[in-house]
Scaffold this motif. Structure first.
Motif, PDB file in Angstrom:
ATOM      1  N   THR A  94      -7.615  10.623   6.384  1.00 55.35           N
ATOM      2  CA  THR A  94      -7.147   9.294   7.272  1.00 55.35           C
ATOM      3  C   THR A  94      -5.472   9.059   7.557  1.00 55.35           C
ATOM      4  O   THR A  94      -4.971  10.444   7.102  1.00 55.35           O
ATOM      5  N   ASP A 111      -2.026   7.918   6.741  1.00 56.68           N
ATOM      6  CA  ASP A 111      -1.265   8.174   5.718  1.00 56.68           C
ATOM      7  C   ASP A 111      -1.163   6.685   5.229  1.00 56.68           C
ATOM      8  O   ASP A 111      -0.790   5.834   6.569  1.00 56.68           O
ATOM      9  N   THR A 112      -1.288   6.083   3.862  1.00 50.31           N
ATOM     10  CA  THR A 112      -1.446   4.424   3.766  1.00 50.31           C
ATOM     11  C   THR A 112       0.312   4.479   4.010  1.00 50.31           C
ATOM     12  O   THR A 112       0.361   3.258   4.342  1.00 50.31           O
ATOM     13  N   GLU A 113       1.415   4.717   4.763  1.00 51.87           N
ATOM     14  CA  GLU A 113       2.701   3.710   5.100  1.00 51.87           C
ATOM     15  C   GLU A 113       2.757   4.163   6.394  1.00 51.87           C
ATOM     16  O   GLU A 113       3.588   3.222   7.141  1.00 51.87           O
ATOM     17  N   GLU A 114       2.019   4.525   7.151  1.00 53.90           N
ATOM     18  CA  GLU A 114       2.428   4.630   8.664  1.00 53.90           C
ATOM     19  C   GLU A 114       1.427   3.471   9.339  1.00 53.90           C
ATOM     20  O   GLU A 114       0.663   2.238   9.569  1.00 53.90           O
ATOM     21  N   VAL A 127      -9.700   4.756   3.444  1.00 52.79           N
ATOM     22  CA  VAL A 127      -8.923   3.400   3.911  1.00 52.79           C
ATOM     23  C   VAL A 127      -8.554   3.331   5.331  1.00 52.79           C
ATOM     24  O   VAL A 127      -7.762   2.076   5.199  1.00 52.79           O
ATOM     25  N   ASP A 128      -9.363   4.207   5.931  1.00 53.38           N
ATOM     26  CA  ASP A 128      -8.687   3.445   7.624  1.00 53.38           C
ATOM     27  C   ASP A 128     -10.495   2.859   7.934  1.00 53.38           C
ATOM     28  O   ASP A 128      -9.974   1.527   8.319  1.00 53.38           O
ATOM     29  N   ASN A 138      -8.079  11.621   2.171  1.00 52.16           N
ATOM     30  CA  ASN A 138      -7.907  10.014   1.780  1.00 52.16           C
ATOM     31  C   ASN A 138      -8.238   9.696  -0.104  1.00 52.16           C
ATOM     32  O   ASN A 138      -8.959  10.525  -0.163  1.00 52.16           O
ATOM     33  N   PRO A 139      -7.544   8.740  -0.273  1.00 50.61           N
ATOM     34  CA  PRO A 139      -6.752   8.980  -1.546  1.00 50.61           C
ATOM     35  C   PRO A 139      -7.944   9.183  -2.290  1.00 50.61           C
ATOM     36  O   PRO A 139      -8.341   9.428  -3.639  1.00 50.61           O
TER      37      PRO A 139
END
Ligand SMILES: Cc1cc2nc3c(=O)[nH]c(=O)nc-3n(C[C@H](O)[C@H](O)[C@H](O)COP(=O)(O)OP(=O)(O)OC[C@H]3O[C@@H](n4cnc5c(N)ncnc54)[C@H](O)[C@@H]3O)c2cc1C
Length: 256
Positions: free
Chosen positions: A10, A12-15, A119-120, A34-35
């Protein structure tokens, strides 16, 4: 035990999400595992250590996804499979689940672990769809797993409450936060990962035609949420702030 992990890469959650021409532009984006799939990978490695057997991680995606598969191998997974879906023009959860099930139906496995949700994309559909296609039991959002012979006792998170389920193998579970503490790949792990097997397959290898896996859904529009306006901070003595708040609620918001 034969253990399989379904892993999605996925953003990066910071993206920062960039939309261009109605599509999410991922050309500059960094991808991560994916976390929730990190919990699935950790649990699979722990199961393999405790009960013996092989852990295989599978992903459906483009050849760039080799990077995240190597990370999973560095964490301790034994082998990786990349199913290249680049020839399919329109993909959705039906596509991914159909491809995964076509691969899995010819594999020997006791347990399949996936993430609770990506998460996406975030539908939480792929795991349950795969279990349905393989006609095996599924337990979602699990926070604890104990294996005893040919059955497992699973604790699942039900919106903050807990449910304990006994289920027989083969089965599919999806991992919820709290299942374990995923490890970081160690340096020796990274070195070993370079030599571990990574198999690449395509639709032909699975006897699938593009038409059989084409998306069943169509995304009509993608848009970012409207930007929030800055809040207003009231100043002065308390009675002045109260007076101003009442005035604003009457004149600007028109709620009183
Ligand atoms: C507009 C749009 C365009 C898209 N275009 C493409 C595209 O061109 N190419 C493409 O590959 N995808 C594309 N996708 C993404 C793809 O359709 C979905 O992300 C995918 O089917 C998974 O659905 P999800 O994100 O809801 O996962 P969820 O169902 O929320 O994921 C739950 C779990 O299922 C498993 N899982 C999910 N996806 C995979 C996977 N790929 N491999 C292995 N395990 C998985 C993981 O364990 C994951 O934790 C697109 C999505 C949209 C919305």
């Amino acid at each position: 035990m034969n253990i399989i992990v379904l892993m999605k890469s996925t953003f990066d959650t910071e993206e920062k999400i960039i939309i261009s021409d109605g599509h999410i532009d991922d050309s500059e984006a960094d991808y991560i595992i994916n976390p929730y799939d990190e919990y699935a990978i950790e649990e699979a490695i722990l199961l393999g250590d405790e009960h013996g057997g092989e852990v295989t991680v599978v992903t459906v995606g483009s050849e760039e996804r080799e990077k995240e598969l190597r990370t999973a191998l560095a964490m301790g997974v034994d082998k990786a499979v990349l199913i290249d879906n680049e020839e399919v023009e329109a993909t959705d959860q039906f596509t991914t689940a159909t491809i995964l099930a076509a691969y899995l139906k010819d594999q020997e496995f006791d347990i399949i672990l996936g993430g609770n949700v990506a998460v996406d994309g975030g539908t939480g559909q792929v795991g349950p769809r795969v279990a349905e296609l393989l006609n095996i039991p599924q337990v979602t959002t699990i926070t604890n797993l104990r294996v005893d012979g040919t059955k497992a006792t699973v604790v699942r998170d039900v919106e903050g409450d807990e449910e304990t389920v006994e289920v027989s193998f083969p089965l599919l579970v999806t991992a919820q936060q709290g299942l374990n503490e995923p490890r970081y790949p160690s340096l020796p792990g990274v070195m070993k990962a370079k030599k571990k097997p990574l198999e690449t397959l395509d639709l032909d290898d699975l006897d699938l035609e593009e038409e059989e896996v084409e998306a069943k859904t169509k995304t009509v529009e993608i848009f970012l949420p409207p930007q929030k306006q800055a809040g207003k901070i009231l100043e002065g003595e308390m009675h002045e702030q109260v007076q101003e708040l009442i005035t604003l609620l009457k004149s600007e918001k028109k709620v009183i």
